[in-house]
Design a protein around this motif. Structure first.
Motif, PDB file in Angstrom:
ATOM      1  N   SER A 383       0.835  -1.195   0.000  1.00 58.20           N
ATOM      2  CA  SER A 383       0.000   0.000   0.000  1.00 58.20           C
ATOM      3  C   SER A 383       0.874   1.251   0.000  1.00 58.20           C
ATOM      4  CB  SER A 383      -0.901   0.015   1.241  1.00 58.20           C
ATOM      5  OG  SER A 383      -1.517   1.283   1.401  1.00 58.20           O
ATOM      6  N   GLY A 384       0.347   2.317  -0.619  1.00 59.73           N
ATOM      7  CA  GLY A 384       1.052   3.604  -0.607  1.00 59.73           C
ATOM      8  C   GLY A 384       0.953   4.332   0.708  1.00 59.73           C
ATOM      9  N   ASN A 385       0.173   3.798   1.663  1.00 60.92           N
ATOM     10  CA  ASN A 385       0.081   4.323   3.024  1.00 60.92           C
ATOM     11  C   ASN A 385      -0.288   5.804   3.094  1.00 60.92           C
ATOM     12  OD1 ASN A 385       0.288   2.305   4.948  1.00 60.92           O
ATOM     13  ND2 ASN A 385       2.493   2.152   4.726  1.00 60.92           N
ATOM     14  N   HIS A 389       2.035  10.729  -3.760  1.00 59.21           N
ATOM     15  CA  HIS A 389       2.814  10.417  -4.954  1.00 59.21           C
ATOM     16  C   HIS A 389       3.591   9.103  -4.825  1.00 59.21           C
ATOM     17  CE1 HIS A 389       1.787  14.356  -6.461  1.00 59.21           C
ATOM     18  NE2 HIS A 389       2.244  14.906  -5.350  1.00 59.21           N
ATOM     19  N   ALA A 390       3.168   8.218  -3.925  1.00 63.89           N
ATOM     20  CA  ALA A 390       3.898   6.960  -3.704  1.00 63.89           C
ATOM     21  C   ALA A 390       3.985   6.130  -4.978  1.00 63.89           C
ATOM     22  CB  ALA A 390       3.232   6.163  -2.588  1.00 63.89           C
ATOM     23  N   TYR A 391       2.938   6.176  -5.796  1.00 60.51           N
ATOM     24  CA  TYR A 391       2.963   5.389  -7.032  1.00 60.51           C
ATOM     25  C   TYR A 391       4.114   5.802  -7.936  1.00 60.51           C
ATOM     26  CZ  TYR A 391       1.825   3.767 -11.700  1.00 60.51           C
ATOM     27  OH  TYR A 391       1.900   3.199 -12.945  1.00 60.51           O
ATOM     28  N   THR A 411      -1.046  -3.791  -5.693  1.00 61.50           N
ATOM     29  CA  THR A 411      -0.709  -2.526  -5.036  1.00 61.50           C
ATOM     30  C   THR A 411      -1.965  -1.700  -4.816  1.00 61.50           C
ATOM     31  OG1 THR A 411      -0.244  -1.562  -7.206  1.00 61.50           O
ATOM     32  CG2 THR A 411       1.627  -2.434  -5.959  1.00 61.50           C
ATOM     33  N   ASN A 412      -1.884  -0.829  -3.837  1.00 65.33           N
ATOM     34  CA  ASN A 412      -3.004   0.048  -3.506  1.00 65.33           C
ATOM     35  C   ASN A 412      -2.462   1.460  -3.317  1.00 65.33           C
ATOM     36  OD1 ASN A 412      -5.358   1.215  -2.546  1.00 65.33           O
ATOM     37  ND2 ASN A 412      -5.101   0.397  -0.466  1.00 65.33           N
ATOM     38  N   PHE A 413      -2.647   2.292  -4.315  1.00 66.54           N
ATOM     39  CA  PHE A 413      -2.143   3.664  -4.272  1.00 66.54           C
ATOM     40  C   PHE A 413      -3.307   4.649  -4.368  1.00 66.54           C
ATOM     41  CE2 PHE A 413       2.246   2.693  -4.362  1.00 66.54           C
ATOM     42  CZ  PHE A 413       2.454   1.664  -5.266  1.00 66.54           C
ATOM     43  N   PRO A 414      -3.279   5.723  -3.595  1.00 65.70           N
ATOM     44  CA  PRO A 414      -2.243   6.045  -2.597  1.00 65.70           C
ATOM     45  C   PRO A 414      -2.457   5.328  -1.262  1.00 65.70           C
ATOM     46  CG  PRO A 414      -3.829   7.807  -2.691  1.00 65.70           C
ATOM     47  CD  PRO A 414      -4.241   6.833  -3.756  1.00 65.70           C
ATOM     48  N   GLY A 415      -3.600   4.650  -1.089  1.00 59.97           N
ATOM     49  CA  GLY A 415      -3.865   3.966   0.169  1.00 59.97           C
ATOM     50  C   GLY A 415      -4.146   4.937   1.301  1.00 59.97           C
ATOM     51  N   PHE A 435       6.689   1.597   4.049  1.00 60.42           N
ATOM     52  CA  PHE A 435       5.786   0.693   3.351  1.00 60.42           C
ATOM     53  C   PHE A 435       5.919  -0.722   3.901  1.00 60.42           C
ATOM     54  CE2 PHE A 435       7.294   4.062   0.575  1.00 60.42           C
ATOM     55  CZ  PHE A 435       6.092   4.733   0.361  1.00 60.42           C
TER      56      PHE A 435
END
Length: 519
Positions: A383-385, A389-391, A411-415, A435
């Motif tokens: 997850s982007g937690n 802009h984690a992705y 994956t889970n963005f931005p989470g 992460f």
């Protein structure tokens, strides 16, 4: 001449521009080859789990684990150190042996809970009784006198030791539903029985102790064949023993039908007073940006019902093996690669919370942190937690990980920001891009998480090797990335549960004096 010169320049330009990409691919290929052909996972697992053993905070084994890790890192040419962050109640587990001696002889599967007081070498022999039942707390205050000189059973007797999937496969639908209704009814009745004592679950053992009980008997079934959760005792003078579902049921039936079971309990342990608690830190110093950090994260401690193989032995092995490989293949990283083996995660993320509190200069300059904690399975979710802009950066890095590894990952963005559960949350709360590398289950929650079956044989080494490759490549890519990662956070939504605007978690300090009186 002009055409030849332009051609030569173009060839030179393409070769120069391609060289970083080729060098990157070469490093990644070497990482994969080292992980697959020269893995040290099995020997590390043996040394940590079979030789050092469980790693309960405050025990000599936890101290041994820190020393072992430092020795391993230094043997790989990686500087390592212990960082003291607090104190804890010292305790050393000894022999536990429990025998039914009347109405017949049988050795029982049992263990003392963490920090349980000792019986001494001679042990204690006494009758076993069921927690007295009363109509209310006043009635219980009168009935509690009957526990004097007895071992008291305070857990609900399970109607079946078969996990639900076993029932679902073999029972008739009607029988399966009947069993579940009966079990739910017993749960409610037992909860009501406990509530009518007037004590909470932590206070009840102390009340029974004060009333003269010889010991407390619990059984915390984990919904799997032969598996119990094993945590800590709340008594100060008398032993607290956890007994397997099968043997607990035997004692309960004997007591219920008036057979007056007697047991002998030898439960040796030693209190160690006030002892220091540590994190183990090792690092490969960066050459270009030494004050920026890529952090590998796993908690080092465990409960001690077993050896903590998958909670969190496997996470520890992943980070150690990744560091070994990086030192060998990528010895001069752009950014500093630091590994944190945190103490006392099991009591509330204490080691990582202390590190975040004590090292703001590192937390402020974290490029990325990768944490692994939930068992032996291959990583299947990231997850982007809540980092907006984690992705952008995680996507770039993951793209370079071999497809045979990433094909399993969703994956889970931005989470949304993690608020607990493991040590990455300590860093997320401080705004650092951290992460969690979340693993496939392998029945983790039932069979190994905090249980008496969390042992070496439950490790799936192919999956752990998969996670080593993932971690090492992510660390390499994060270190080499020419850009600094963004810490911009999402605007959190309204909570469906409360109807109120969600807020980013706040940093919390560690419990610095665990189970000790405040000075």
């Amino acid at each position: 001449m002009i055409k030849k010169s332009l051609t030569a320049v173009l060839v030179l330009f393409l070769s120069v521009s391609a060289s970083p990409v080729l060098a990157q691919q070469e490093i990644i290929e070497k990482i994969v080859k080292e992980a697959e052909n020269n893995s040290q996972l099995e020997i590390l697992a043996h040394e940590l789990l079979d030789v050092v053993g469980p790693r309960l905070v405050g025990t000599p084994q936890m101290a041994n684990a820190h020393n072992w890790a430092i020795q391993k890192y230094e043997g790989w040419g990686i500087p390592a150190r212990k960082e003291e962050w607090g104190k804890w109640k010292g305790w050393k587990r000894g022999i536990t042996h429990v025998d039914l001696i009347s109405p017949r002889i049988q050795s029982l599967e049992a263990r003392q809970l963490a920090w349980s007081p000792s019986t001494g070498k001679k042990g204690v022999t006494a009758e076993v009784i069921i927690l007295p039942e009363a109509e209310d707390s006043i009635g219980f205050a009168n009935k509690i006198k009957s526990v004097k000189g007895k071992f008291v059973m305070i857990s609900m007797p399970q109607p079946t030791g078969r996990p639900d999937d076993n029932w679902e496969e073999w029972a008739t639908p009607e029988s399966f539903e009947k069993m579940k209704r009966e079990r739910d009814s017993l749960d409610k009745l037992w909860d009501a029985r406990l509530e009518r004592t007037g004590y909470g679950r932590r206070e009840l053992p102390k009340a029974l102790e004060e009333a003269g009980a010889e010991g407390i008997i619990t059984s915390y079934w984990s919904r799997g064949f032969g598996v119990n959760k094993v945590f800590s005792a709340y008594t100060e003078e008398i032993p607290t023993i956890d007994i397997s579902l099968e043997d607990y049921g035997l004692l309960y039936r004997l007591a219920k039908y008036g057979n007056k079971p007697e047991i002998k309990v030898v439960s040796e342990s030693t209190e160690g007073g006030e002892v220091p608690t540590f994190n183990t830190i090792a690092e490969i110093k960066g050459t270009e940006k030494p004050d920026e950090y890529v952090i590998l994260s796993a908690h080092f401690d465990s409960w001690d019902g077993a050896t903590g193989a998958t909670d969190n032995g496997t996470g520890t092995l992943v980070m150690m093996e990744a560091m070994r490989i990086l030192k060998k293949i990528y010895p001069n990283p752009k950014r500093t690669i630091l590994v944190g083996h945190w103490g006392s995660e099991e009591q509330g993320l204490n080691g990582s919370r202390a590190f975040v509190k004590d090292h703001p200069e590192i937390v402020e300059n974290v490029q990325a942190l990768f944490n692994q904690d939930n068992g032996t399975g291959r990583v299947v979710n990231i997850s982007g937690n809540g980092f907006l802009h984690a992705y952008d950066y995680l996507g770039r890095w993951l793209y370079e990980v071999p497809e045979k590894v990433t094909s399993h990952i969703e994956t889970n963005f931005p989470g949304t920001p993690g608020r607990g559960g493991s040590d990455y949350a300590s860093f997320v709360a401080a705004g650092a891009p951290a992460f969690n590398l979340s693993s496939l289950s392998w029945d983790y929650w039932n069979y190994t998480w905090h249980t008496n079956r969390d042992t070496y044989d439950k490790i799936v080494f192919d999956d752990v090797r998969n996670n080593v490759i993932l971690t090492a490549v992510l660390a390499y890519m994060a270190s080499e990335d020419p850009e600094r990662t963004s810490r911009e956070k999402i605007n959190l939504p309204v909570s469906r549960r409360t109807g109120e605007q969600m807020t980013w978690p706040e940093p919390r300090d560690a419990e610095r004096r665990g189970m000790l009186e405040e000075k």
